[in-house]
Enzyme design. Structure first.
Site, short mmCIF file in Angstrom:
data_model
loop_
_atom_site.label_atom_id
_atom_site.label_comp_id
_atom_site.label_asym_id
_atom_site.label_seq_id
_atom_site.Cartn_x
_atom_site.Cartn_y
_atom_site.Cartn_z
N ASN A 34 44.51 -1.87 13.71
CA ASN A 34 45.71 -2.64 13.33
C ASN A 34 47.03 -1.89 13.44
O ASN A 34 48.09 -2.48 13.31
CB ASN A 34 45.55 -3.18 11.92
CG ASN A 34 44.66 -4.41 11.88
OD1 ASN A 34 44.32 -4.96 12.93
ND2 ASN A 34 44.30 -4.84 10.69
N GLU B 173 45.87 -7.50 20.15
CA GLU B 173 45.64 -8.71 19.34
C GLU B 173 47.01 -9.30 19.00
O GLU B 173 47.27 -10.49 19.11
CB GLU B 173 44.89 -8.32 18.07
CG GLU B 173 44.61 -9.46 17.12
CD GLU B 173 43.94 -8.98 15.85
OE1 GLU B 173 42.71 -9.00 15.78
OE2 GLU B 173 44.65 -8.56 14.91
N TRP C 5 36.02 -9.10 -0.10
CA TRP C 5 36.61 -8.65 1.16
C TRP C 5 36.57 -7.13 1.23
O TRP C 5 36.12 -6.54 2.19
CB TRP C 5 38.05 -9.16 1.30
CG TRP C 5 38.74 -8.55 2.50
CD1 TRP C 5 38.52 -8.87 3.81
CD2 TRP C 5 39.70 -7.49 2.49
NE1 TRP C 5 39.30 -8.06 4.63
CE2 TRP C 5 40.03 -7.21 3.84
CE3 TRP C 5 40.32 -6.75 1.49
CZ2 TRP C 5 40.95 -6.24 4.21
CZ3 TRP C 5 41.24 -5.77 1.84
CH2 TRP C 5 41.55 -5.53 3.20
N ARG D 118 41.32 -15.13 3.82
CA ARG D 118 40.16 -14.87 4.67
C ARG D 118 39.32 -16.14 4.85
O ARG D 118 39.48 -17.10 4.09
CB ARG D 118 39.26 -13.79 4.03
CG ARG D 118 39.85 -12.39 4.11
CD ARG D 118 39.89 -11.92 5.56
NE ARG D 118 40.48 -10.60 5.76
CZ ARG D 118 41.75 -10.35 6.05
NH1 ARG D 118 42.62 -11.33 6.13
NH2 ARG D 118 42.18 -9.13 6.28
N ASP E 109 34.02 -11.10 16.80
CA ASP E 109 35.05 -10.73 15.82
C ASP E 109 34.41 -10.54 14.44
O ASP E 109 34.72 -9.60 13.71
CB ASP E 109 36.11 -11.84 15.79
CG ASP E 109 37.31 -11.48 14.94
OD1 ASP E 109 37.71 -10.30 14.95
OD2 ASP E 109 37.84 -12.37 14.25
N HIS F 80 46.71 -1.12 3.59
CA HIS F 80 46.79 -2.42 4.28
C HIS F 80 48.12 -3.08 3.88
O HIS F 80 49.16 -2.45 3.95
CB HIS F 80 45.57 -3.26 3.88
CG HIS F 80 45.20 -4.34 4.86
ND1 HIS F 80 45.98 -5.45 5.06
CD2 HIS F 80 44.14 -4.50 5.69
CE1 HIS F 80 45.42 -6.24 5.96
NE2 HIS F 80 44.29 -5.68 6.38
N SER G 97 43.28 1.48 9.49
CA SER G 97 42.27 2.51 9.78
C SER G 97 42.88 3.67 10.56
O SER G 97 42.69 4.84 10.23
CB SER G 97 41.10 1.91 10.56
OG SER G 97 41.54 1.38 11.80
#
Ligand code: SFD
Ligand code: AMP
Length: 626
Positions: free
Chosen positions: A62, A126, A220, A251, A353, A390, A437
């Protein structure tokens, strides 16, 4: 307790955790330690190959700033993060990670991580900052590289797996090690170190999860990260920041599959049950949160908020329109044959995914007969988590880099907390969101290099006053004694007035956080009076923590996980209470302070005094570098 051997380990740099940040730290530390003939030890509660948030793999990286392409600058990334966090971010920390993150991604690829490529050999994005990967083995690959680097150190490097860290060792103003215990053998560990890097992830199960009963472990965020980083840095006396900034991810409902690929790659819409697109119908609401309501992309919490408004009006369930998105992309292929081929490709990508990172969501699709190309899937807001890497921001307040940090944000070594010799990275460091990450790995590298530099330059003594280690050992193992002493007083070990089992304790914590601190049941809403009541209840829970009981080593770990969660909970409640406004609707809403207030465009920092049990709360100004 009598059987527990005490194992003493002496090292120079102690890396706590074995996740993305710790693996980055190990690679970098090994390099610099070898040059300086220093020792490094890594301690993970689990097995590094599959530990932490990336255990199951990920389907995207990400954070990739792609600086060499010339399309993006560090300032672009900082702007993105600041806006997404409604103005509250440490620009120096975000910029420091942004300028190093691409090299971590290139290392991942070199180590064998398959990153999607287009027909010209370029990475498949993405979104602007995100890359698609075949990432089921992401963590295995990153951990292998960390272990290889540590092996290069020979006798100077040691890795301890399945050792659960509880408390820091502090001598005056300096962190000098950590203690913990093996979750497999009756061993109490004392790690003595000249510098310590906390990288034990964030926290889950502080709030009651949506799933209950047998599904409760499903959340999650990975159930094995329990606020160890927060507890460790809080107990060491480090200043903490953004403890109010929880993360609520939207989600796929009940199995928590990721939405990023759907929104960004497949350009899917999310609609309410009436087919209305809340991001459009609710757009005027964004003006109430200006200037951040007007930025692009709309901040994550505000995207949540618009959805929640529909839910509160009874317009749910909310759906990700997968069928529509897939058909639209396939049809844009031109002829029917190409469209059919594309449809097959997209179907495979949709399943992958989930299979790359949230296998249970694929199982749920199968169980509910959902074919994403034919039917939409429900999405929902999850319970709150603490994940500073995040779209949340909670963590320790750390020094920025000398060349970028504004006055007051730099005190000697990158990523050092306000406690000498104690560093933090990944979820453990605060106010530097959106590292994910890759950025956590890069930040681990930055922090480890700085920690080695600290050891070389400051030359802290190898010996220190470690306090009363026998008393600490007794306190940590007490839950085993509590059980042994009292277990025969009732016939059912689950029902005993003389102790509290960790599962019961956890449910009690979760219930109070859920109801009073703005969990799912309270529709993420709270107020001064609710928070004050929550603090009263938390105080009583802390008293009862002395009666936690463990039947075995596994439950001993569960006991301490819950104590750690309790401190994360308290820091959170105190920070929400202190900040007299609502800044992140969609994460939490203060019904008594329902608006954003310019006066509160500041950091909320807090500090705990382990001797007195007192918390100090303060506002810290936000300084810009761009
Ligand atoms: O998109 C102790 N994240 C994603 N990042 C991406 O780049 N792409 C994605 O696709 C991502 N997705 C995602 C992500 C997270 C989660 C939970 C899901 C999906 C479901 C974010 C990253 O995973 C995250 O930013 C990093 O992993 C953070 O790194 P770090 O090192 O701060 O935390 P960690 O990797 O969880 O490691 C923690 C380690 O600490 C150990 N540990 N060790 C000793 N003693 C204790 N007491 C300890 N407590 C914990 C753990 O075992 C682990 O080794 S997406 O869907 O959002
Ligand atoms: P997620 O799967 O939600 O974690 O998202 C992966 C990445 O895409 C993160 O960087 C998110 O911030 C980003 N993202 C997800 N949904 C959106 C959206 N609707 N608009 C912009 N960014 C998004």
């Amino acid at each position: 307790m009598a059987n527990f051997e005490t194992v003493e380990v002496k090292t120079d740099l102690l890396i706590l955790g074995g996740g993305m940040a710790a693996c980055g730290a190990a690679v970098e530390a090994a390099h610099w330690a070898k040059k300086n003939n220093l020792k490094v030890a890594v301690v993970d509660k689990a097995a590094m190959d599959r530990s932490g948030a990336v255990a199951m793999g990920l389907s995207a990286i990400n954070q990739y700033v792609d600086l060499t392409s010339g399309n993006n600058t560090i300032k672009d990334y900082v702007d993105y993060v600041r806006n997404d966090l409604m103005g509250v971010t440490r620009e120096d920390l975000v910029a420091n990670i942004a300028r190093h993150v691409d090299s971590s991604v290139h290392l991942f690829e070199k180590w064998g991580l398959p990153i999607w490529k287009d027909k010209d050999g370029n990475y498949v994005h993405e979104g602007r900052w995100q890359l698609m990967i075949n990432g089921e083995s992401y963590k295995v690959i990153v951990a292998e590289a960390a272990k290889n680097a540590m092996a290069e150190l020979g006798d100077l490097g040691e890795i301890f797996e399945r050792v659960f860290i509880t408390h820091p060792l502090v001598d005056g103003d300096r962190c000098v090690g950590a203690v913990g215990f093996s979750v497999r053998e009756e061993k109490f560990y004392v790690f003595k170190a000249r510098a310590v890097l906390a990288a034990m992830g964030g926290a889950v199960h502080v709030f009651k999860p949506r799933s209950s009963g047998e599904g409760q472990g499903r959340a999650w965020y990975p159930p094995w990260n329990s606020g160890s980083s927060a507890f460790f840095t809080i107990q060491a006396g480090a200043e903490m920041t953004c403890q109010e900034v929880r993360f609520i991810p939207v989600r796929f409902k009940d199995a928590y599959g990721p939405v990023g690929a759907w929104f960004l790659l497949f350009k899917s819409r999310a609609t309410n049950a009436l087919g209305e697109t809340y991001m459009q119908t609710r757009r005027p609401e964004l003006e109430n949160w200006a200037p951040y309501g007007m930025v692009k992309p709309v901040p994550a919490n505000l995207r949540n908020w618009l959805m929640m408004l529909d839910v509160m009006e009874g317009k749910g369930p909310i759906y990700m329109r997968t069928e529509e998105a897939i058909q639209k992309i396939a049809e844009s292929e031109g002829d029917e044959k190409a469209a059919k081929k594309k449809l097959k490709e997209l179907e495979a990508e949709a399943w992958e995914d989930f299979l790359d990172m949230t296998i249970s969501q694929a199982i749920l699709w199968a169980a509910q007969n959902i074919q994403p190309e034919k039917a939409p899937s429900e999405i929902a807001a999850a319970e709150p988590y603490f994940i500073g890497s995040h779209s949340g921001a909670s963590g320790a307040w750390v020094s920025g880099p000398k060349d970028l940090a504004p006055e007051g944000y730099f005190w000697g070594y990158d990523n050092m907390t306000t406690v000498k010799g104690l560093f933090a990275a990944g979820d453990a460091s605060g106010a530097s969101s959106h590292k994910f990450s890759s950025g956590s790995h890069a930040e681990g590298r930055i922090a480890a290099k700085a920690a080695i530099n600290f050891i070389v330059k400051e030359n802290p003594p190898a010996e220190a006053n470690y306090g009363d280690l026998d008393a600490l050992k007794k306190e940590i193992l007490q839950p085993l004694d509590n059980f042994e002493t009292n277990k025969d007083k009732t016939t059912d070990p689950e029902t005993n007035p003389h102790y509290i089992l960790p599962r019961m304790y956890m449910m009690r914590l979760q219930k109070m956080m859920d109801e009073y601190a703005g969990g799912v049941t309270a529709q993420f809403t709270t107020s001064q009076k609710n928070l004050e009541r929550c603090l009263e209840l938390l105080g009583m829970l802390k008293e009862d923590s002395k009666n936690l009981a463990a039947r075995d080593l596994h439950e001993l770990m569960r006991c301490w996980e819950n104590v750690q969660r309790t401190y994360q909970a308290e820091a959170h409640v105190r920070s929400i209470l202190f900040r007299e406004e609502t800044r992140w609707p969609g994460y939490y809403f203060r019904s008594d302070k329902p608006k954003m207030d310019k006066e509160w465009e500041v950091f909320v920092n807090c500090k705990y005094d382990a001797k007195t049990g007192e918390w100090e709360m303060k506002k810290v100004p936000i300084k810009h570098i761009f």
